[in-house]
Scaffold this motif. Sequence first.
Motif: not given
Length: 49
Positions: A6, A18-19, A32-33, A37, A48
């Motif tokens: 990360y 990552h956010q 994350e997909h 997200r 997204k």
Amino acid sequence: MAVKDYYKVSGDKLERTHQTCPRCGEGVFLAEHKDRRTCGKCGYTEFKK
């Protein structure tokens, strides 16, 4: 994923890859997909475009 995945180290700076979750705050990352997200803690979902 491991915690080390990360973050990215650039010289003396530490960057997050990552956010973070806007509801849970710092330290909780969004998964994350392909099309979204999500937060595994509170269920927050961000699609997204």
